[in-house]
Design an enzyme around this catalytic site. Structure first.
Site, PDB file in Angstrom:
ATOM      1  CG  ASP A  45      -0.247  -0.205   2.642  1.00 19.37           C
ATOM      2  OD1 ASP A  45       1.017  -0.120   2.593  1.00 19.37           O
ATOM      3  OD2 ASP A  45      -1.271  -0.230   3.607  1.00 19.37           O
ATOM      4  CD  GLU A 183       7.206   0.024   8.265  1.00 23.21           C
ATOM      5  OE1 GLU A 183       6.538  -0.879   7.770  1.00 23.21           O
ATOM      6  OE2 GLU A 183       7.586   1.042   7.693  1.00 23.21           O
TER       7      GLU A 183
HETATM    8  O1  KIV Z   1       3.434  -1.175   1.647  1.00 23.49           O
HETATM    9  C1  KIV Z   1       4.538  -1.444   1.875  1.00 23.49           C
HETATM   10  O2  KIV Z   1       5.494  -1.251   0.976  1.00 23.49           O
HETATM   11  C2  KIV Z   1       5.179  -2.169   3.059  1.00 23.49           C
HETATM   12  C3  KIV Z   1       6.387  -2.376   3.431  1.00 23.49           C
HETATM   13  C4  KIV Z   1       6.776  -1.082   3.665  1.00 23.49           C
HETATM   14  C5  KIV Z   1       6.837  -3.356   4.128  1.00 23.49           C
HETATM   15  O3  KIV Z   1       4.138  -2.497   3.941  1.00 23.49           O
END
Ligand code: KIV
Length: 282
Positions: A45, A183
């Site tokens: 997202d 994260e």
């Molecule tokens: O949306 C995304 O790219 C993510 C990553 C930061 C893990 O969730």
């Protein structure tokens, strides 16, 4: 490279092989990542920040991610495609989660989904896995909860918070998740989690001890430069490459140098003659 499956991703932890994951939102990028042997593609997202001009991932809709995931799937990458379930697309009820995760596979062509959170989301993860859809968990900083968390801050700094995060990871593993994104946590926190659970951890801003790493492609290529978190290493400055090319093109258009004969289509002499014979005034 043979096609990556969730089984093979889990095996990589057992064999001590680091897992490589990057985001992609379109077919050409997915093709490049697959050609480079990237193990997993996340249709994140993060498309909201990287491509759609939003300030957070909150406005991103299920249709947005499905649209981009379908483009990635059309490239037929060997990398495992993980579709990121966006804000509120899985939290309302188990039924809503099942229906929307199914759409991510059926319409988005994803092979697994990613779900943020490990509170009441654990039961949702269990239900989705029980329905036959592989789930990647996501703990630490969960950007969809940014308004509740109160900012992009490192999570799990204290022993108490680290222990709570280990419990979250264990709960997700027990619920059937095949891997977990961690994260924005200190390296030691990620190490403890990684050593405690049997499924792979994929770190972003979580130090070197995770079983794999993920970055947003547009960040690591230097395409997105509105801000740069500490954990982002820029492996290229594609923004500069594009700027140089666009400036050169603009100058050549303004000077009448582009397109020259090499980039134009000429008529044969006969065709030219016929054209002017008919249309040129006498
Ligand atoms: O949306 C995304 O790219 C993510 C990553 C930061 C893990 O969730």
């Amino acid at each position: 490279m043979a096609r990556k499956t969730t089984y093979r991703i889990r095996q990589m932890k057992k064999k001590g092989k680091k897992i490589v994951m990057l985001t992609a939102y379109d077919a050409p990028s997915a093709q490049i990542l697959s050609e480079c042997g990237v193990d997993m593609i996340l249709v994140g997202d993060s498309v909201g920040n990287a491509l759609l001009g939003y300030e957070s991932t909150v406005p991103v809709t299920l249709d947005d991610v499905i649209h981009h995931s379908a483009a990635v799937a059309r490239a037929k990458p060997n990398s495992l495609i993980v579709g990121d379930m966006p804000f509120m697309s899985y939290k309302v009820s188990e039924e809503q989660a099942l229906e929307n995760c199914a759409l991510m596979l059926q319409e988005g062509g994803a092979e697994a989904v990613k779900i943020e959170g490990a509170g009441r989301e654990v039961d949702i993860v269990r239900a989705v896995v029980d329905s036959g859809i592989p789930v990647m968990g996501h703990i630490g900083l969960t950007p969809q909860s940014i308004f509740e968390v109160g900012g992009y801050r490192v999570q799990g700094r204290t022993a108490k918070q680290t222990k709570a995060m280990v419990k979250q990871a264990q709960a997700l593993e027990e619920a059937g998740a095949f891997s977990i994104v961690i994260e924005l946590v200190p390296s030691e926190t990620a190490r403890v989690i990684t050593e405690t659970i049997g499924i792979p951890t994929i770190g972003i801003g979580a130090g070197p001890h995770c079983d794999g790493q993920v970055l947003v492609l547009h960040d690591m290529l230097g395409l997105f430069q509105d801000f740069k978190p500490k954990f982002v290493k820029r492996y290229a400055n594609i923004r500069e490459v594009i700027q140089t090319a666009v400036k050169e093109y603009s100058a050549e258009v303004r000077e009448g140098k582009f397109p020259d004969a090499d980039y134009s289509f000429e008529m044969t002499e006969e065709e030219t003659g016929r054209l002017y014979g008919r249309t040129k005034p006498a």
